[in-house]
Design an enzyme around this catalytic site. Structure first.
Site, mmCIF file in Angstrom:
data_model
loop_
_atom_site.group_PDB
_atom_site.id
_atom_site.type_symbol
_atom_site.label_atom_id
_atom_site.label_comp_id
_atom_site.label_asym_id
_atom_site.label_seq_id
_atom_site.Cartn_x
_atom_site.Cartn_y
_atom_site.Cartn_z
ATOM 1 N N ASP A 37 18.826 17.260 -15.747
ATOM 2 C CA ASP A 37 18.395 17.384 -14.367
ATOM 3 C C ASP A 37 19.396 18.233 -13.578
ATOM 4 O OD1 ASP A 37 16.868 16.593 -11.906
ATOM 5 O OD2 ASP A 37 18.721 15.518 -11.463
ATOM 6 N N CYS A 38 20.673 17.971 -13.785
ATOM 7 C CA CYS A 38 21.724 18.732 -13.080
ATOM 8 C C CYS A 38 21.734 20.193 -13.510
ATOM 9 C CB CYS A 38 23.090 18.124 -13.363
ATOM 10 S SG CYS A 38 23.273 16.452 -12.737
#
Length: 158
Positions: A37-38
């Site tokens: 996600d990051c």
């Protein structure tokens, strides 16, 4: 040659006190999705900022279109046929992992497919397979530009 070009960002990150090498094989699917996600967020923010300097609110709105579960789900569907068996297994593990947080304003199918997408991104990142990671993200982004998919991506979050 400048050291930052020669080594890459991860070399410098690992030199920060307390940061250790992480084995992708030892991470749970949800941990892979957490880091994925990051990584995906950084890719999209870099792309959006590269399209021109704007108000931060406008940058956030544009970024949000790409990082929502319905869009990641759409991108994953277009990427699936390009995955190796090992990549598909990582995606499936992420998709089938039971998350503690429910999907917010997204279908459970999109949410799970997006979790699999993020797990795959995280796995590729932790394995330092940046070329493959960007190849798959490019396939997903290009699928959103396909005129035949316009209606599908616009309706994806509704």
């Amino acid at each position: 040659m400048e050291k930052s070009i020669e080594y890459g960002l991860e070399h410098f990150i690992r030199n920060i006190p307390g940061v250790k090498e992480i084995s992708a094989a030892e991470c749970s699917p949800l941990v892979l999705a957490y880091i994925g996600d990051c990584v995906f967020d950084l890719i999209i923010k870099t792309m959006v900022v590269g399209q021109g300097n704007r108000q931060v609110h406008k940058l956030h709105e544009e970024t949000s279109r790409y990082v929502q579960a319905s869009t990641q789900s759409f991108m994953m569907r277009s990427m699936q046929e390009h995955l190796t068996e090992e990549e598909h297994a990582v995606y499936r593990r992420g998709r089938n992992a039971r998350s503690v947080s429910p999907a917010k304003n997204q279908s459970i199918t999109d949410y799970r497919r997006a979790t699999g997408f993020e797990a795959l991104i995280g796995w590729l990142y932790l394995k330092h397979e940046y070329g493959r990671l960007t190849e798959l993200v490019t396939i997903g982004l290009e699928s959103m530009e396909d005129p035949r998919s316009k209606g599908e991506t616009e309706n994806a979050g509704k």
